[in-house]
Design an enzyme around this catalytic site. Structure first.
Site, PDB file in Angstrom:
ATOM      1  N   LYS A  96      27.419 -12.705 -44.888  1.00 12.89           N
ATOM      2  CA  LYS A  96      26.136 -12.996 -44.242  1.00 12.89           C
ATOM      3  C   LYS A  96      26.236 -14.290 -43.425  1.00 12.89           C
ATOM      4  CE  LYS A  96      21.337 -13.975 -45.372  1.00 12.89           C
ATOM      5  NZ  LYS A  96      20.302 -14.019 -46.402  1.00 12.89           N
TER       6      LYS A  96
ATOM      7  N   GLU B 148      35.809 -18.390 -49.921  1.00 14.20           N
ATOM      8  CA  GLU B 148      36.786 -17.378 -50.350  1.00 14.20           C
ATOM      9  C   GLU B 148      36.991 -16.332 -49.256  1.00 14.20           C
ATOM     10  OE1 GLU B 148      34.184 -18.500 -51.972  1.00 14.20           O
ATOM     11  OE2 GLU B 148      34.424 -18.403 -54.152  1.00 14.20           O
TER      12      GLU B 148
ATOM     13  N   GLY C  14      21.570 -11.708 -49.757  1.00 18.04           N
ATOM     14  CA  GLY C  14      22.929 -11.174 -49.936  1.00 18.04           C
ATOM     15  C   GLY C  14      22.987 -10.056 -50.964  1.00 18.04           C
ATOM     16  N   ARG C  15      22.339 -10.252 -52.125  1.00 20.00           N
ATOM     17  CA  ARG C  15      22.436  -9.252 -53.189  1.00 20.00           C
ATOM     18  C   ARG C  15      21.527  -8.043 -52.938  1.00 20.00           C
ATOM     19  NH1 ARG C  15      20.749 -14.121 -54.545  1.00 20.00           N
ATOM     20  NH2 ARG C  15      18.636 -14.496 -55.298  1.00 20.00           N
TER      21      ARG C  15
ATOM     22  N   GLU D   8      21.501 -13.692 -60.668  1.00 24.58           N
ATOM     23  CA  GLU D   8      21.391 -14.639 -59.551  1.00 24.58           C
ATOM     24  C   GLU D   8      19.935 -14.700 -59.065  1.00 24.58           C
ATOM     25  OE1 GLU D   8      23.382 -14.335 -55.457  1.00 24.58           O
ATOM     26  OE2 GLU D   8      24.721 -15.712 -56.488  1.00 24.58           O
TER      27      GLU D   8
ATOM     28  N   HIS E 183      33.662   2.252 -78.107  1.00 23.03           N
ATOM     29  CA  HIS E 183      34.901   1.929 -78.822  1.00 23.03           C
ATOM     30  C   HIS E 183      35.275   0.463 -78.656  1.00 23.03           C
ATOM     31  CE1 HIS E 183      35.512   6.182 -79.652  1.00 23.03           C
ATOM     32  NE2 HIS E 183      34.933   6.349 -78.472  1.00 23.03           N
TER      33      HIS E 183
ATOM     34  N   LYS F 226      30.570 -25.073 -55.616  1.00 21.63           N
ATOM     35  CA  LYS F 226      31.240 -24.928 -54.310  1.00 21.63           C
ATOM     36  C   LYS F 226      31.615 -26.300 -53.761  1.00 21.63           C
ATOM     37  CE  LYS F 226      28.664 -20.936 -52.566  1.00 21.63           C
ATOM     38  NZ  LYS F 226      27.745 -20.488 -51.541  1.00 21.63           N
TER      39      LYS F 226
HETATM   40  O1  LIG Z   1      27.715 -13.053 -47.571  1.00 26.52           O
HETATM   41  P1  LIG Z   1      28.122 -14.462 -47.774  1.00 26.52           P
HETATM   42  O2  LIG Z   1      27.377 -15.414 -46.879  1.00 26.52           O
HETATM   43  O3  LIG Z   1      29.613 -14.610 -47.613  1.00 26.52           O
HETATM   44  O4  LIG Z   1      27.757 -14.865 -49.235  1.00 26.52           O
HETATM   45  C1  LIG Z   1      28.371 -14.263 -50.335  1.00 26.52           C
HETATM   46  C2  LIG Z   1      27.732 -14.707 -51.649  1.00 26.52           C
HETATM   47  O5  LIG Z   1      28.026 -16.068 -51.879  1.00 26.52           O
HETATM   48  C3  LIG Z   1      27.040 -16.993 -52.237  1.00 26.52           C
HETATM   49  O6  LIG Z   1      27.626 -18.069 -52.862  1.00 26.52           O
HETATM   50  C4  LIG Z   1      25.896 -16.478 -53.062  1.00 26.52           C
HETATM   51  O7  LIG Z   1      25.979 -16.862 -54.403  1.00 26.52           O
HETATM   52  C5  LIG Z   1      25.704 -15.002 -52.978  1.00 26.52           C
HETATM   53  O8  LIG Z   1      24.340 -14.734 -53.058  1.00 26.52           O
HETATM   54  C6  LIG Z   1      26.273 -14.409 -51.728  1.00 26.52           C
HETATM   55  O9  LIG Z   1      26.062 -13.012 -51.748  1.00 26.52           O
END
Ligand SMILES: O=P(O)(O)OC[C@H]1O[C@H](O)[C@H](O)[C@@H](O)[C@@H]1O
Length: 547
Positions: free
Chosen positions: A216, A222, A280-281, A366, A397, A506
């Site tokens: 986003k 990462e 994002g979620r 989250e 199990h 972060k």
């Molecule tokens: O889609 P992005 O901007 O790469 O974000 C990816 C993810 O990282 C963040 O740290 C949030 O915790 C998430 O809510 C998000 O979906």
């Protein structure tokens, strides 16, 4: 919305524990709730199963094995009304900035609205425009997805993205794997651990690989590290940044992002965008869902949207007492804040739904794992439970021992399909029998003089029944969970749409990374400094003896 109205909207809300319904629920819990026995409730009420089951689009829910009765539900509904749930729901629909810390609207439901109407007949101009943008992007994305599917040169699609830009699409692609296109593989890479991307790249050829960089913000560390590693690999194996070359980066890298400029800076010329009002979620319905559309085709992606839209209509129009996301969200409040249950187990009896728990962990924890209300004031009560699980029958199990006989009460959510998939269909009835048996065993228990063989029973569970696992039912199921999270978050009075809790780690990681190279431990806490030295020493050494 004008600033003044916003303030009124925010301040008019009553925190849940300040309502008469909360006080009444406390009294009800002390009087009957604490010792409520589901077995006794079934014996007293032959109609219990029917009264505590709920039809919703593509999902049938049996809530009857939960520790609730009509009085409990009536009080929980009072709580919902006194907390302004209906006004909150309306505020979301109208595009008001209910994500107050970021001043953003929350309109993911708009991503699955069919045309017309765009945003509903009474939509504000901003929503109508957003609806038009959604459909323009959707059409472009779907025709791109179908063109990739028809491109015999592309054998591997690699989607690089984390959190909301990875979990939703990978879960949905896994769930719909019976419908994948033969001859094309869709891979997901999230972790900055080089093992994930590195082991994949060894198996790929640049000329037959399409990279989707899903982020986003297009800044997530990462994802950027992995995207650059993929780019380096591509360029080192014959790829070129020249758009006229035989193997141009611009044809093999595509972005799914709201940050078109950053993607362009990376060398990407094709970006499928979305908007800041998509969290994002909650974004798998947007361009972030492109890997799903490539894996199963545009038609099936639209079925996914249609299933979710059907659940949206149910959530926005059904009366609260017959509204499945509302009933489930209220049950979550009852268990978390009155019974004090701190976790909920997701048990999909479906191999296709094996990534559902991982996806729901982000969606629920989250969203609702917060300790302050919408004004930033500390909350005196618990919020999100821990959400966890594994598919059945595997979980039986592994950890079901604890759910049956452990000291914690853990409500279980069984997700059951009436019809199984195409492979080995004769095994499906065994799978279903196991799900029903577990729910039965949890509720009934078994008396035994031998402690080890004694099952206390009265352990709550819910069954969510789908006709079969397909794009439509999956869409409905996921939208059900989204709205349920909204309901509980709204009653807790929290902002379910921000995630400030991920920021500190972060920042500290970017501070520590150069220190791992330089060895500079100055100003670090004792534990981090000790580990840093040990990591740099090149060998495992015993701890220094205490002076
Ligand atoms: O889609 P992005 O901007 O790469 O974000 C990816 C993810 O990282 C963040 O740290 C949030 O915790 C998430 O809510 C998000 O979906």
């Amino acid at each position: 919305m004008p600033a003044l109205e916003q303030d009124i909207f925010r301040d008019q809300r009553t925190r849940c524990d300040h309502t008469p319904a909360w006080v009444a629920l406390q009294a009800h819990f002390e009087a009957t709730g604490r010792h409520f026995d589901v077995r006794g409730a079934f014996a007293a009420d032959p109609a219990r199963y029917r009264a505590f089951s709920q039809e919703a689009p593509h999902v049938f829910a049996d809530l009857s094995r939960n520790r609730i009765d009509h009085a409990t539900e009536a009080l929980l509904l009072d709580l919902a009304r006194q907390c302004g749930l209906e006004q909150q729901r309306q505020a979301m629909w109208m595009g008001e900035p209910i994500n107050t810390t970021e001043q953003r609207a929350v309109l993911h439901h708009l991503l699955r609205q069919p045309v017309p109407p765009l945003g509903g007949a009474d939509a504000a101009p901003f929503i109508a425009q957003a609806g038009r943008d959604v459909h323009r992007t959707l059409q472009a994305m779907l025709s791109y997805a179908d063109s990739v599917r028809q491109d015999a040169r592309i054998t591997d699609i690699v989607s690089i993205g984390i959190g909301g830009s990875g979990l939703g699409p990978s879960m949905a692609v896994t769930a719909l794997e019976e419908h994948w296109q033969a001859g094309q593989r869709v891979h997901f890479v999230s972790n900055v651990d080089g093992m994930e991307l590195g082991s994949l790249l060894r198996r790929l050829r640049p000329e037959s690989t399409l990279f989707l960089i899903a982020s986003k913000t297009f800044t997530t560390a990462e994802t950027m590290v992995n995207a650059h590693a993929a780019r380096d690999w591509f360029l080192a194996h014959g790829g070129s940044t020249d758009t006229n070359a035989d193997l141009p980066l611009a044809r093999h890298f595509v972005a799914l992002s709201t940050n078109v400029d950053a993607a362009r800076g990376f060398g990407i010329t094709t970006t499928f965008g979305f908007w800041d009002w998509v969290g994002g979620r909650f974004s798998l319905w947007s361009a972030i869902g492109l890997p799903i559309a490539i894996a199963v085709g545009s038609k099936m992606f639209q079925q996914l949207l249609a299933g979710a839209h059907a659940m949206d209509e149910h959530f926005y129009t059904a009366p609260l007492e017959h509204n499945l996301p509302v009933r489930l969200g209220l049950l979550d409040i009852w268990y978390r804040n009155f019974h004090g249950f701190s976790s909920r187990c997701i048990a999909p009896y479906s191999h296709g739904l094996r990534r559902l728990s991982a996806y729901l962990q982000q969606l629920e924890m989250e969203s609702n794992g917060k300790g302050v209300d919408w004004r930033g004031q500390a909350l005196p009560y618990a919020t999100s439970p821990v959400v966890w699980g594994e598919p059945g029958t595997n979980g039986q199990h592994a950890f079901f021992q604890m759910i049956h006989q452990g000291k914690d009460i853990i409500p279980v959510e069984f997700i059951v399909l009436r019809q199984g998939g195409r492979d080995l269909p004769e095994q499906h009835s065994r799978l279903v029998a196991n799900a029903l048996a577990q729910a039965q065993a949890l509720m009934l228990g078994r008396d035994s003089a031998c402690g080890h063989r004694h099952f206390s029973g009265n352990r709550p569970s819910t069954v969510l029944l789908l006709e079969r696992l397909n794009a439509t039912s999956l869409g409905a199921l996921l939208a059900l969970y989204e709205h349920r999270v909204f309901v509980s978050g709204s009653l807790w009075g929290i902002n379910s749409f921000d995630q400030w809790g991920v920021e500190l780690g972060k920042q500290l990681a970017s501070n520590l990374e150069p220190r791992l190279a330089s060895g500079d431990a100055q100003g670090l806490d004792g534990a981090t400094a000790g580990l840093l030295r040990r990591l740099r020493s090149g060998q495992q050494q015993p701890c220094e003896p205490l002076p």
